[in-house]
Design a protein around this motif. Structure first.
Motif, short mmCIF file in Angstrom:
data_model
loop_
_atom_site.label_atom_id
_atom_site.label_comp_id
_atom_site.label_asym_id
_atom_site.label_seq_id
_atom_site.Cartn_x
_atom_site.Cartn_y
_atom_site.Cartn_z
N VAL A 1 12.49 -49.12 52.23
CA VAL A 1 12.42 -48.44 50.94
C VAL A 1 13.31 -49.20 49.96
N GLN A 2 12.75 -49.53 48.81
CA GLN A 2 13.49 -50.26 47.78
C GLN A 2 13.49 -49.45 46.49
N TYR A 3 14.67 -49.16 45.96
CA TYR A 3 14.82 -48.46 44.69
C TYR A 3 15.22 -49.47 43.61
N TYR A 4 14.50 -49.45 42.49
CA TYR A 4 14.85 -50.27 41.34
C TYR A 4 15.16 -49.32 40.18
N ASN A 5 16.45 -49.05 40.00
CA ASN A 5 16.89 -48.12 38.95
C ASN A 5 17.09 -48.89 37.65
N ARG A 6 16.39 -48.44 36.61
CA ARG A 6 16.42 -49.16 35.35
C ARG A 6 16.51 -48.18 34.17
N PRO A 7 17.27 -48.54 33.12
CA PRO A 7 17.30 -47.71 31.91
C PRO A 7 16.13 -47.99 30.97
N ASP A 8 15.31 -48.99 31.28
CA ASP A 8 14.15 -49.31 30.44
C ASP A 8 13.18 -48.14 30.42
N ARG A 9 12.44 -48.00 29.32
CA ARG A 9 11.49 -46.92 29.18
C ARG A 9 10.06 -47.47 29.08
N ALA B 1 8.74 -43.41 38.97
CA ALA B 1 9.53 -42.19 39.04
C ALA B 1 10.50 -42.13 37.86
N MET B 2 11.08 -40.95 37.67
CA MET B 2 12.07 -40.75 36.61
C MET B 2 13.22 -39.90 37.12
N ASN B 3 14.44 -40.30 36.71
CA ASN B 3 15.65 -39.49 36.90
C ASN B 3 15.89 -39.06 38.34
N GLN B 4 15.64 -39.97 39.27
CA GLN B 4 15.97 -39.71 40.67
C GLN B 4 17.44 -40.04 40.90
N VAL C 1 6.08 -46.44 31.24
CA VAL C 1 5.54 -46.44 32.60
C VAL C 1 4.99 -47.81 32.97
N GLY C 2 4.49 -48.58 31.99
CA GLY C 2 4.00 -49.92 32.28
C GLY C 2 5.11 -50.84 32.76
N VAL C 3 6.26 -50.78 32.09
CA VAL C 3 7.43 -51.55 32.52
C VAL C 3 7.85 -51.14 33.92
N ASN C 4 7.82 -49.84 34.17
CA ASN C 4 8.21 -49.30 35.47
C ASN C 4 7.30 -49.82 36.58
N ARG C 5 5.99 -49.71 36.36
CA ARG C 5 5.06 -50.17 37.39
C ARG C 5 5.15 -51.69 37.57
N ASN C 6 5.38 -52.42 36.49
CA ASN C 6 5.50 -53.87 36.61
C ASN C 6 6.72 -54.27 37.41
N THR C 7 7.80 -53.48 37.32
CA THR C 7 9.01 -53.78 38.08
C THR C 7 8.73 -53.74 39.58
N THR C 8 8.05 -52.69 40.04
CA THR C 8 7.74 -52.60 41.47
C THR C 8 6.68 -53.63 41.86
N LEU C 9 5.74 -53.88 40.96
CA LEU C 9 4.70 -54.88 41.25
C LEU C 9 5.32 -56.26 41.40
N LEU C 10 6.30 -56.57 40.56
CA LEU C 10 6.98 -57.87 40.63
C LEU C 10 7.65 -58.10 41.97
N HIS C 11 8.20 -57.03 42.55
CA HIS C 11 8.94 -57.16 43.81
C HIS C 11 8.10 -56.83 45.05
N GLN D 1 13.15 -44.74 36.40
CA GLN D 1 13.67 -44.78 35.04
C GLN D 1 14.82 -43.77 34.94
N CYS D 2 16.01 -44.29 34.66
CA CYS D 2 17.20 -43.44 34.65
C CYS D 2 18.19 -44.00 33.63
N SER D 3 19.47 -43.68 33.79
CA SER D 3 20.47 -44.11 32.80
C SER D 3 21.31 -45.28 33.28
N PHE D 4 20.99 -45.86 34.44
CA PHE D 4 21.80 -46.95 34.96
C PHE D 4 20.91 -48.01 35.57
N CYS D 5 21.51 -49.12 35.93
CA CYS D 5 20.77 -50.25 36.49
C CYS D 5 21.35 -50.64 37.84
N SER D 6 20.51 -50.60 38.89
CA SER D 6 20.95 -51.01 40.22
C SER D 6 19.73 -51.17 41.12
#
Length: 272
Positions: A48-56, A9-12, A58-68, A32-37
């Protein structure tokens, strides 16, 4: 078996996405947003688990959820513009029960709006390397233990927000096949997606062909040139709209191949 949905997701900025997507299982959302939490809560009894990250990327994004993600479950990849059908979890579990040797299953999703030429599964069939390029991650469900055992991740140089505009899902699927995992296509529909607009596709232009060449180089070092040629021949009617001769199209794809090979040799070199 239980299902976890992994959403890119982006900018939620609130917790409304789960309801909008009609998610009725546990879910991990890479935002993917402007903060980390990290945010954890329950919705209708599901985790439901939200991983908010400023990294850009989609591969990084999917890997973050896959990791957890959890072990011993089915992981279903999704984009934030999808809406799941009410019984999607039952359809996914039933498909894996009916195909017990499947490590991954590619389902159908209904397209709303612009026709993107998505391949429709008509019957249950094995996905091999030669037809694996027809599918994306947003219709893919995998056994978490299978891909974690083989250490399979999304390539972080491909996809929206990266060096090459698309292809991270193609590489993920072909990587599974290279590792001997069994993938099947299933005719069941689990969700719909609105394709009125695209975050990465701007037409069959020079950049599109260049990125395709890089993608084929990532798929196969030795056969990339042949993959480019077959792509151009199979889609010659489509590529007529790019206002380039066949020779120029091929040269553009070859430049993409060489660009990735340089990048790959640089990132693969390790100090002695």
């Amino acid at each position: 078996m239980r299902v976890q949905v992994l959403v890119a997701a982006m900018n939620q900025n609130d917790d409304s996405l789960v309801k909008k997507m009609n998610i009725k299982t546990d879910a991990l959302i890479g935002n993917q947003c402007s903060f980390c939490s990290n945010t954890f809560y329950q919705y209708d009894g599901y985790n439901v688990q939200y991983y908010n990250r400023p990294d850009r990327g989609v591969g990084v994004n999917r890997n973050t959820t896959l990791l957890h993600s959890s072990n011993n479950c089915i992981l279903t990849f999704a984009d934030d513009d999808m809406v799941f059908f009410d019984d999607y979890d039952k359809l996914i579990i039933q498909a894996f029960e009916n195909i017990p040797d499947a490590d991954a299953i590619i389902f159908n999703i209904k397209t709303v709006g612009k026709d993107v030429g998505r391949r429709e599964n008509k019957q249950i069939k094995r996905v091999r390397f030669y037809n694996s390029l027809n599918y994306g991650a947003a219709r893919l469900s995998v056994k978490s233990n299978s891909i974690k055992r083989e250490n399979i991740w999304f390539h972080t140089c491909f996809g929206g927000g990266t060096r090459y505009g698309s292809g991270e899902d193609t590489l993920f699927i072909t990587n599974m096949i290279k590792h001997g995992l069994k993938i099947y296509a299933c005719p069941a529909y689990i969700a719909e997606v609105n394709q009125e607009s695209s975050t990465w596709f701007s037409g069959y232009d020079r950049k599109y062909l260049y990125d395709k060449g890089a993608l084929y180089a990532a798929i196969s070092h030795w056969w990339a040139w042949l993959l480019c040629l077959q792509d151009l021949l199979r889609h010659r009617q489509t590529y007529k709209n790019c206002n380039m001769s066949l020779k120029s199209q091929y040269k553009t794809m070859i430049r993409g191949i060489r660009d990735f090979q340089v990048l790959d040799s640089f990132t693969s070199n390790k100090p002695n």
